[in-house]
Design an enzyme around this catalytic site. Structure first.
Site, short mmCIF file in Angstrom:
data_model
loop_
_atom_site.label_atom_id
_atom_site.label_comp_id
_atom_site.label_asym_id
_atom_site.label_seq_id
_atom_site.Cartn_x
_atom_site.Cartn_y
_atom_site.Cartn_z
N LYS A 114 0.92 -1.19 0.12
CA LYS A 114 -0.01 -0.03 -0.05
C LYS A 114 0.97 1.23 0.24
CE LYS A 114 -3.78 2.45 2.62
NZ LYS A 114 -4.73 2.56 3.37
N GLY A 127 -0.73 7.95 -5.94
CA GLY A 127 -0.49 6.30 -5.82
C GLY A 127 0.34 6.35 -4.69
N ASP A 258 -16.50 0.58 -0.23
CA ASP A 258 -15.32 -0.13 -0.57
C ASP A 258 -14.07 -0.18 0.46
OD1 ASP A 258 -15.42 2.98 -0.96
OD2 ASP A 258 -13.27 2.90 -1.14
N ASN A 259 -14.33 -0.03 1.53
CA ASN A 259 -13.70 -0.23 2.76
C ASN A 259 -14.05 -1.30 3.52
OD1 ASN A 259 -11.84 1.77 1.98
ND2 ASN A 259 -12.82 3.25 3.35
#
Length: 491
Positions: A114, A127, A258-259
């Site tokens: 990550k 990113g 999405d978490n």
């Protein structure tokens, strides 16, 4: 062993068995001049690595984005989701790279970086991750594991001097994470209009973590029946996870779909927080101006998110009434887990209906007086012998004394061995949690290339129920005049 440890891992990538539409092959951006700031021996043991292996150049290369797991090409996965209650459309691993998975006697563990660079799903992001947020995720993952709360794990924290711009200039870091799967509700939402892909994703998740949910018809998997079984079990796991969060005083801070982990894990540590002074409507995320993800709102949000997951399964032929039935037990599952956990924390043999009034008054007492969440529970274990230490947590001790008298009557009325009960309460109520000011202290040390505070925190957080002489500082709440540590979605 150290030199060949990574090469000897039984590595593969089961997610890559899905069709190309589920992911994009993309290489991480290696950090320049990386340094291993910290590695977790506990997490490493899950995939069969010993402490010696964590000090090798091959391990540093893997965790800094410059290595490969058994020559597997890294990938980023696509998903969609609702963010703050609004459909956000396509999302995905915007700064994460799946390196593959490792098969062990205890199960399969995916390895993911990550903060490792842009992917096709980065949208406007760069990113990268900054050291500040990476230290927070690294510590929180292992702290939650120490509390016994289902969570992704953190294997390593690699830092560099690469500059990253946020509100101000910061430096880059990468966290190496482990999980049996990083599949989220959002993966199913993404394929909510495609029967073929949704069925393939369902088969992948069933094989990976829910084999007991497979239903067959005519010798094949029945997608609709299997999806309903899966939804029932995901709902149960999520309900139990919410109970554990609340009983630890934990706020996730950004419970977007999405978490949300399809396995019922705590996933994606951003603007999280463990409460100090208790407030039932505590908001840990400064970006959450409406309080959608407040401490007391988390179970309701989880249920809302489960409904979004359920809607995505209709493409498999699931009927709305059947899906409603799958979700109907959420509240009962949550309440049962919450009340059983609260009874353990309060030293009660079992929850009784009449305990509801005692519970309501407990939370009201803590809320009005802003008593410290963790210490209020911890010191209650010995309040029958040392009421003064517990009462000292309350600015106005008279209401606290009145509640304590009622509580002690209830607790002693059940009989049992008092020393054994105290010991059980101490095993149910941590002394140490990852308070924001402690995480900030570790961040500031890490920015000086010093991992000592990370070491100290992991020493107490891997077993937060056992008091350790010499670590008294880590059990204290922040000083009354201490500046609050703000956390937001950029954290």
């Amino acid at each position: 062993m150290a030199r060949d440890a990574l090469a000897s891992l039984r590595a593969g990538c089961s997610f890559a068995s899905l069709s190309a539409g589920f992911y994009t092959r993309v290489a991480p951006r290696p950090l320049r001049n990386p340094r291993l700031l910290h590695a977790s021996p506990d997490a490493a043991a899950l995939i069969g690595l010993d402490a010696e292996a964590l000090q090798t150049p091959a391990f540093l290369a893997l965790c800094s984005g410059d290595g490969r797991l058994a020559d597997i090409a890294p990938l980023a996965t696509v998903y969609s989701g609702h963010q703050f209650g609004v459909w956000a459309g396509q999302l995905g691993d915007g700064r994460a790279h799946l390196l593959g998975d490792v098969r062990t006697p205890g199960g399969t563990w995916e390895i993911q970086l990550k903060g490792s660079g842009r992917t096709p799903y980065s949208r406007m992001g760069d990113g990268w991750a900054v050291l500040r947020s990476s230290v927070r995720e690294y510590l929180a993952s292992e702290a939650m594991a120490g509390l016994g709360i289902p969570t992704t794990r953190a294997l390593a924290l690699v830092a560099s001097d690469d500059p990253v711009m946020r509100e101000s200039a910061e430096t880059a870091a990468v966290v190496t994470r482990l999980a049996p799967s990083f599949v989220r509700f959002g993966h199913f939402e993404h394929w909510g209009h495609s029967h073929h892909e949704q069925k393939a994703l369902l088969e992948h998740v069933i094989a990976l973590g829910y084999p007991e949910c497979r239903e067959r018809a005519a010798g094949r998997m029945d997608p609709a029946a299997t999806a309903c079984r899966l939804l029932t079990e995901v709902s149960r796991r999520t309900a139990h996870l919410m109970a554990r969060w609340l009983l630890a005083g934990f706020c996730h801070g950004v419970m977007n779909t999405d978490n949300m982990s399809i396995l019922g894990l705590t996933l994606d540590y951003g603007p999280y927080g463990f409460m100090d002074a208790f407030q039932a409507n505590h908001i840990c995320n400064h970006s959450d101006t409406a309080g959608r993800y407040a401490w007391n709102a988390q179970p309701a949000v989880a249920r809302w998110n489960l409904y979004r997951l359920a809607g995505s399964l209709m493409v498999l032929g699931c009927e709305a009434p059947a899906l409603e039935t799958c979700l109907a037990s959420f509240e009962a599952e949550f309440l049962a887990a919450y009340r059983a956990g609260l009874a353990r924390k309060l030293g009660l043999d079992a929850w009784q209906p009449e305990d509801a009034a005692l519970e309501d008054d407990w939370w009201a007492l803590l809320h009005v007086q802003r008593a410290d969440f963790t210490l209020a529970f911890r010191r209650l274990a010995e309040a029958d012998q040392d009421a003064g230490a517990w009462l000292a947590l309350f600015p106005d001790p008279a209401p606290a004394r009145a509640w304590l008298d009622r509580y002690l009557v209830r607790r002693t009325g059940q009989g049992g061995d008092a020393p054994a009960r105290r010991a059980a309460m101490l095993r149910a109520n941590p002394l140490y949690v990852l308070r924001n000011h402690l995480a900030q202290r570790a961040i500031e040390a890490a920015q000086r290339h010093d991992a000592t505070e990370i070491d100290h925190l992991l020493t107490v957080l891997r077993d937060p129920y056992t008091e350790r002489p010499g670590f008294e500082f880590y059990a204290r709440p922040p000083a009354a005049d201490a500046r609050a540590v703000p956390v937001s979605c950029s954290s």
